[in-house]
Design a protein around this motif. Sequence first.
Motif, short mmCIF file in Angstrom:
data_model
loop_
_atom_site.label_atom_id
_atom_site.label_comp_id
_atom_site.label_asym_id
_atom_site.label_seq_id
_atom_site.Cartn_x
_atom_site.Cartn_y
_atom_site.Cartn_z
N THR A 26 0.83 -1.20 0.00
CA THR A 26 0.00 0.00 0.00
C THR A 26 0.86 1.25 0.00
N THR A 27 1.91 1.24 0.81
CA THR A 27 2.82 2.38 0.88
C THR A 27 3.47 2.66 -0.48
N ILE A 28 3.96 1.61 -1.11
CA ILE A 28 4.63 1.78 -2.41
C ILE A 28 3.64 2.24 -3.48
N ALA A 29 2.44 1.66 -3.47
CA ALA A 29 1.43 2.05 -4.46
C ALA A 29 1.03 3.52 -4.30
N LEU A 30 0.84 3.96 -3.06
CA LEU A 30 0.49 5.37 -2.83
C LEU A 30 1.64 6.29 -3.23
N SER A 31 2.87 5.88 -2.93
CA SER A 31 4.02 6.68 -3.33
C SER A 31 4.10 6.82 -4.84
N TYR A 32 3.86 5.72 -5.54
CA TYR A 32 3.88 5.73 -7.01
C TYR A 32 2.79 6.63 -7.57
N ALA A 33 1.60 6.53 -6.98
CA ALA A 33 0.49 7.36 -7.45
C ALA A 33 0.77 8.84 -7.22
N TYR A 34 1.34 9.18 -6.06
CA TYR A 34 1.63 10.58 -5.77
C TYR A 34 2.72 11.12 -6.70
N LEU A 35 3.66 10.27 -7.08
CA LEU A 35 4.70 10.72 -8.02
C LEU A 35 4.11 10.97 -9.40
N LEU A 36 3.19 10.10 -9.82
CA LEU A 36 2.53 10.30 -11.11
C LEU A 36 1.70 11.58 -11.12
N GLU A 37 1.16 11.92 -9.95
CA GLU A 37 0.28 13.08 -9.86
C GLU A 37 1.03 14.35 -9.44
N GLY A 38 2.09 14.17 -8.67
CA GLY A 38 2.72 15.33 -8.06
C GLY A 38 4.06 15.72 -8.63
N ALA A 39 4.32 15.35 -9.89
CA ALA A 39 5.60 15.67 -10.50
C ALA A 39 5.58 17.02 -11.22
N VAL A 40 4.61 17.87 -10.88
CA VAL A 40 4.44 19.14 -11.60
C VAL A 40 5.68 20.02 -11.45
N LEU A 41 6.13 20.23 -10.21
CA LEU A 41 7.28 21.11 -9.99
C LEU A 41 8.55 20.53 -10.59
N THR A 42 8.73 19.23 -10.44
CA THR A 42 9.93 18.60 -11.00
C THR A 42 9.96 18.73 -12.51
N GLU A 43 8.83 18.48 -13.16
CA GLU A 43 8.78 18.58 -14.61
C GLU A 43 8.94 20.03 -15.07
N THR A 44 8.45 20.97 -14.27
CA THR A 44 8.61 22.38 -14.63
C THR A 44 10.07 22.81 -14.54
N VAL A 45 10.74 22.41 -13.45
CA VAL A 45 12.14 22.79 -13.26
C VAL A 45 13.03 22.19 -14.35
N PHE A 46 12.78 20.93 -14.71
CA PHE A 46 13.64 20.23 -15.66
C PHE A 46 13.09 20.27 -17.09
N ALA A 47 12.04 21.09 -17.33
CA ALA A 47 11.42 21.18 -18.65
C ALA A 47 11.12 19.79 -19.20
N TRP A 48 10.61 18.94 -18.33
CA TRP A 48 10.31 17.55 -18.69
C TRP A 48 8.91 17.51 -19.32
N PRO A 49 8.80 17.09 -20.57
CA PRO A 49 7.50 17.18 -21.28
C PRO A 49 6.52 16.11 -20.84
N GLY A 50 6.10 16.18 -19.58
CA GLY A 50 5.18 15.20 -19.04
C GLY A 50 3.83 15.80 -18.73
N LEU A 51 3.01 15.03 -18.03
CA LEU A 51 1.64 15.45 -17.72
C LEU A 51 1.62 16.65 -16.79
N GLY A 52 2.59 16.73 -15.87
CA GLY A 52 2.64 17.87 -14.97
C GLY A 52 2.89 19.18 -15.71
N LEU A 53 3.82 19.15 -16.66
CA LEU A 53 4.08 20.35 -17.46
C LEU A 53 2.88 20.69 -18.34
N TYR A 54 2.19 19.68 -18.83
CA TYR A 54 0.98 19.89 -19.63
C TYR A 54 -0.10 20.58 -18.80
N ILE A 55 -0.29 20.14 -17.57
CA ILE A 55 -1.29 20.77 -16.69
C ILE A 55 -0.90 22.20 -16.38
#
Length: 356
Positions: free
Chosen positions: A285-314
């Motif tokens: 459960t811990t690992i699954a929640l961590s994975y889900a939060y990374l998929l959802e919460g990578a906005v700042l990381t993708e913005t800083v690294f100009a990573w063309p992912g869902l966070g940057l799209y949002i």
Amino acid sequence: MAVASDIAALPARERGRSWLLRFLVKLGSLIVSVVLTVLGLLLVTFMIGRVIPVDPLLAMVGDRASEEIRARAAAEMGLDLPLWQQFIRYLGDVLQGDLGNSVLSGQPVLTDIGRFFPATLELATTATLLGVCLGVPLGVLAATRHGRWQDQIIRIVALAGYSVPVFWLGLVGLLLFYAKLDWVAGPGRIDVAYEYSIEPVTGLMLVDTLLAHDTDAFFDALSHLILPASVLGYFSLAYITRMTRSLMLAELGHEYIVAARVKGLPERRVIWRHAVGNIMVPLITTIALSYAYLLEGAVLTETVFAWPGLGLYITQSLFSADLTAVLGATIVIGLVFIGLNLLSDVLYTLVDPRAT
């Protein structure tokens, strides 16, 4: 003899029927809960789209459109209907895979998400693998060395993972490892020299470069991935380490651990087979929640690294007031959470048959 065999076989049949009945009841309750959760998710996203003070007509036809054009656009979008009819129409569109068209790109939102999501998936998966491979052993080590210097150092490392802002850590990482030491590649997902020579098959850059048999492009993509995945993985590591330590401390206090040690079992077997084996369900459960939060919460990381992912799209969609794209991406993220919870339930039954 036949009567005796029938009597002996009866309890086994009853046990099989009882197991089948429990399985069907659990499957039915699981389906109902998933359906209700998805409906709740769609209702929340629909209401957010109506509550947020962003005029979808303004984003679609502009601020200089006449009232006639606005009325026609409102009719096409169903905004002139009662709220409950709008929700029914919205629900039908989503169930058919229609999340609307993005104002920013002019393409269907689902098409945009299909182009951006693999980058986030690749980043979050790599970060989670780093978090699991390092976080679980560190958590176990901290629990088995409770109160000693190893435990103190690991707790400080995990606490720092919660305390340091991700954008600051990303900027420092870029300054040190990219600008100063030149150990890794900079922002972006791959160098421009390889960007148009790799055919997007899976959307995962590491996989696509291997399929193209281009080792130079593979190592270039890997060099771009290392730093953002390490930054994001550090937060996954901090969460998994702390949870593993807490679970292990509770498990090591049970009597069966003392009995196993008294019997003379090797300490490695006591820790990794018995203790860790018994915390696998909450650890999944811990690992699954961590994975889900990374998929959802990578906005700042993708913005800083100009990573063309869902966070940057949002982020880009928010700045452009493209509410359709934001809500579509929110639905996808919510479905990812639901899917990972279902995967956790399946893994429970594999790890611990008593979970059925």
